[in-house]
Write a protein that holds these residues in place. Structure first.
Motif, PDB file in Angstrom:
ATOM      1  N   ILE A 169     -16.302  -1.220  -8.439  1.00 23.88           N
ATOM      2  CA  ILE A 169     -17.523  -0.571  -8.907  1.00 23.88           C
ATOM      3  C   ILE A 169     -17.223   0.650  -9.771  1.00 23.88           C
ATOM      4  O   ILE A 169     -18.134   1.233 -10.360  1.00 23.88           O
ATOM      5  N   ALA A 170     -15.963   1.047  -9.869  1.00 20.74           N
ATOM      6  CA  ALA A 170     -15.568   2.168 -10.722  1.00 20.74           C
ATOM      7  C   ALA A 170     -14.076   2.065 -10.971  1.00 20.74           C
ATOM      8  O   ALA A 170     -13.338   1.440 -10.194  1.00 20.74           O
ATOM      9  N   ARG A 171     -13.645   2.687 -12.076  1.00 22.02           N
ATOM     10  CA  ARG A 171     -12.211   2.705 -12.394  1.00 22.02           C
ATOM     11  C   ARG A 171     -11.752   4.141 -12.571  1.00 22.02           C
ATOM     12  O   ARG A 171     -12.372   4.909 -13.306  1.00 22.02           O
ATOM     13  N   VAL A 172     -10.680   4.493 -11.887  1.00 25.29           N
ATOM     14  CA  VAL A 172     -10.161   5.861 -11.918  1.00 25.29           C
ATOM     15  C   VAL A 172      -8.905   5.909 -12.781  1.00 25.29           C
ATOM     16  O   VAL A 172      -8.006   5.086 -12.631  1.00 25.29           O
ATOM     17  N   ASP A 173      -8.875   6.857 -13.699  1.00 21.79           N
ATOM     18  CA  ASP A 173      -7.672   7.149 -14.474  1.00 21.79           C
ATOM     19  C   ASP A 173      -7.331   8.606 -14.230  1.00 21.79           C
ATOM     20  O   ASP A 173      -8.036   9.502 -14.700  1.00 21.79           O
ATOM     21  N   SER A 174      -6.263   8.844 -13.488  1.00 24.89           N
ATOM     22  CA  SER A 174      -5.939  10.221 -13.128  1.00 24.89           C
ATOM     23  C   SER A 174      -4.432  10.398 -12.969  1.00 24.89           C
ATOM     24  O   SER A 174      -3.798   9.658 -12.207  1.00 24.89           O
ATOM     25  N   GLU A 175      -3.879  11.343 -13.698  1.00 21.02           N
ATOM     26  CA  GLU A 175      -2.468  11.727 -13.575  1.00 21.02           C
ATOM     27  C   GLU A 175      -1.533  10.524 -13.626  1.00 21.02           C
ATOM     28  O   GLU A 175      -0.636  10.363 -12.790  1.00 21.02           O
ATOM     29  N   GLY A 176      -1.756   9.670 -14.585  1.00 22.76           N
ATOM     30  CA  GLY A 176      -0.860   8.532 -14.779  1.00 22.76           C
ATOM     31  C   GLY A 176      -1.133   7.339 -13.889  1.00 22.76           C
ATOM     32  O   GLY A 176      -0.529   6.288 -14.081  1.00 22.76           O
ATOM     33  N   SER A 177      -2.014   7.468 -12.901  1.00 21.17           N
ATOM     34  CA  SER A 177      -2.341   6.332 -12.045  1.00 21.17           C
ATOM     35  C   SER A 177      -3.715   5.788 -12.419  1.00 21.17           C
ATOM     36  O   SER A 177      -4.605   6.536 -12.816  1.00 21.17           O
ATOM     37  N   SER A 178      -3.846   4.494 -12.313  1.00 24.17           N
ATOM     38  CA  SER A 178      -5.105   3.849 -12.668  1.00 24.17           C
ATOM     39  C   SER A 178      -5.416   2.774 -11.641  1.00 24.17           C
ATOM     40  O   SER A 178      -4.561   1.948 -11.319  1.00 24.17           O
ATOM     41  N   TYR A 179      -6.630   2.785 -11.128  1.00 17.71           N
ATOM     42  CA  TYR A 179      -7.021   1.823 -10.098  1.00 17.71           C
ATOM     43  C   TYR A 179      -8.543   1.731 -10.047  1.00 17.71           C
ATOM     44  O   TYR A 179      -9.266   2.570 -10.604  1.00 17.71           O
ATOM     45  N   TYR A 180      -9.032   0.691  -9.354  1.00 16.70           N
ATOM     46  CA  TYR A 180     -10.463   0.546  -9.130  1.00 16.70           C
ATOM     47  C   TYR A 180     -10.855   1.176  -7.790  1.00 16.70           C
ATOM     48  O   TYR A 180     -10.039   1.291  -6.873  1.00 16.70           O
ATOM     49  N   ILE A 181     -12.125   1.541  -7.698  1.00 14.51           N
ATOM     50  CA  ILE A 181     -12.762   1.822  -6.410  1.00 14.51           C
ATOM     51  C   ILE A 181     -13.612   0.602  -6.084  1.00 14.51           C
ATOM     52  O   ILE A 181     -14.450   0.194  -6.901  1.00 14.51           O
ATOM     53  N   ASP A 182     -13.381  -0.027  -4.914  1.00 16.19           N
ATOM     54  CA  ASP A 182     -14.168  -1.208  -4.588  1.00 16.19           C
ATOM     55  C   ASP A 182     -15.475  -0.820  -3.903  1.00 16.19           C
ATOM     56  O   ASP A 182     -15.762   0.354  -3.693  1.00 16.19           O
ATOM     57  N   TYR A 183     -16.276  -1.824  -3.563  1.00 16.01           N
ATOM     58  CA  TYR A 183     -17.628  -1.584  -3.037  1.00 16.01           C
ATOM     59  C   TYR A 183     -17.615  -0.826  -1.718  1.00 16.01           C
ATOM     60  O   TYR A 183     -18.583  -0.168  -1.359  1.00 16.01           O
ATOM     61  N   GLU A 184     -16.516  -0.918  -0.975  1.00 15.60           N
ATOM     62  CA  GLU A 184     -16.394  -0.221   0.296  1.00 15.60           C
ATOM     63  C   GLU A 184     -15.814   1.178   0.138  1.00 15.60           C
ATOM     64  O   GLU A 184     -15.648   1.897   1.125  1.00 15.60           O
ATOM     65  N   GLY A 185     -15.492   1.555  -1.107  1.00 21.72           N
ATOM     66  CA  GLY A 185     -14.955   2.893  -1.354  1.00 21.72           C
ATOM     67  C   GLY A 185     -13.442   2.978  -1.246  1.00 21.72           C
ATOM     68  O   GLY A 185     -12.886   4.076  -1.255  1.00 21.72           O
ATOM     69  N   ASN A 186     -12.773   1.828  -1.166  1.00 26.44           N
ATOM     70  CA  ASN A 186     -11.319   1.818  -1.047  1.00 26.44           C
ATOM     71  C   ASN A 186     -10.670   1.552  -2.410  1.00 26.44           C
ATOM     72  O   ASN A 186     -11.299   1.019  -3.323  1.00 26.44           O
ATOM     73  N   GLN A 187      -9.381   1.898  -2.514  1.00 25.47           N
ATOM     74  CA  GLN A 187      -8.661   1.647  -3.753  1.00 25.47           C
ATOM     75  C   GLN A 187      -8.364   0.154  -3.909  1.00 25.47           C
ATOM     76  O   GLN A 187      -8.074  -0.537  -2.939  1.00 25.47           O
ATOM     77  N   MET A 188      -8.432  -0.287  -5.134  1.00 28.54           N
ATOM     78  CA  MET A 188      -8.153  -1.680  -5.480  1.00 28.54           C
ATOM     79  C   MET A 188      -7.319  -1.666  -6.753  1.00 28.54           C
ATOM     80  O   MET A 188      -7.693  -1.009  -7.727  1.00 28.54           O
ATOM     81  N   PRO A 189      -6.194  -2.353  -6.786  1.00 30.35           N
ATOM     82  CA  PRO A 189      -5.340  -2.300  -7.985  1.00 30.35           C
ATOM     83  C   PRO A 189      -5.997  -2.989  -9.175  1.00 30.35           C
ATOM     84  O   PRO A 189      -6.871  -3.853  -9.014  1.00 30.35           O
ATOM     85  N   LEU A 190      -5.560  -2.607 -10.373  1.00 32.05           N
ATOM     86  CA  LEU A 190      -6.015  -3.294 -11.570  1.00 32.05           C
ATOM     87  C   LEU A 190      -5.449  -4.706 -11.574  1.00 32.05           C
ATOM     88  O   LEU A 190      -4.434  -4.993 -10.938  1.00 32.05           O
TER      89      LEU A 190
END
Length: 241
Positions: free
Chosen positions: A111-132
């Motif tokens: 539901i969202a994608r985070v780009d921060s300090e060289g790391s990039s990942y999704y936030i899933d519907y439960e609020g957990n990290q999900m890899p690209l």
């Protein structure tokens, strides 16, 4: 001497035959080897994990499916292996009578994608990290700023509301998290910033924004807006370039 009832004898024999045939059939079925595997995905057709990857997880301790005996299957273990994958929300695994190992898979929903300090990942519907995924890129808001244990739940609620609303999902493409906790959002088609503020009165703010947009889109000057301020729940305050 009690007379034997041949009807009862026949009934007992028939029951015995049925039990024998069932036991024989079950034993024979268990000793059979699997002949193929099938993977089916539920929900969204956009595949973040491929059927081949799921198939490999299912048979990772064997050279091929046809090398697996049905009585050697540990279906709970296979489901646990799939559920542990970072792309999978839930999996159901079972073997059919004809020798097919089937996996029914529900993927996680980004539901969202985070780009921060060289790391990039999704936030899933439960609020957990999900890899690209190398297989598919989700069109979700790009998040910048810090997500902490303190603001994670509130932010996930905001991301969910955007994802679940067709209008917001199409329009909101970016969210900046300020050090003070306020949110600044960007729109897909226009250059103005949406000053959302803190994660309070979220529904009211989004309702105000949608009402403003529906009215402002009729104004040919909407492209001249610089900021749309939603911090005041009783009104929308706008500035122009």
């Amino acid at each position: 001497m009690k007379k034997i009832k041949w009807t009862d004898v026949r009934l007992v024999l028939m029951i015995g035959v049925v039990i024998f045939l069932y036991s024989f059939s079950s034993k024979r079925n268990e000793s059979r080897h699997l002949v193929k595997s099938e993977v089916r995905f539920l929900g969204d057709n956009n595949l973040f994990i491929t059927p081949e990857t799921v198939d490999n997880l299912l048979i990772q301790n064997f050279n091929k499916v046809t090398g697996i005996r049905k009585d050697k299957l540990d279906l709970n273990r296979l489901e646990h292996i799939l559920d542990s994958n970072e792309m999978i929300a839930k999996a159901e695994v079972f073997a059919t009578i004809d020798g097919t190992l089937k996996a029914v898979v529900t993927q996680k929903t980004p539901i969202a994608r985070v780009d921060s300090e060289g790391s990039s990942y999704y936030i899933d519907y439960e609020g957990n990290q999900m890899p690209l995924s190398d297989n598919f890129t989700a069109r979700v808001p790009l998040i910048s700023g810090e997500i902490t244990t303190e603001n994670k739940k509130q932010l996930t609620d905001v991301f969910r509301k955007i994802h679940d609303d067709e209008f917001l999902k199409k329009n909101i493409i970016g969210i900046e998290i300020s050090p003070t906790g306020g949110l600044i959002m960007t729109n897909r088609n226009y250059n103005y910033q949406i000053l959302f503020g803190r994660t309070i009165n979220v529904d009211k703010k989004f309702d105000n924004y949608k009402a403003f947009f529906q009215h402002a889109i009729k104004d040919t000057l909407i492209g001249n807006y610089k900021t749309i301020n939603l911090k005041f729940t009783q009104q929308v305050v706008c500035t122009k370039n």
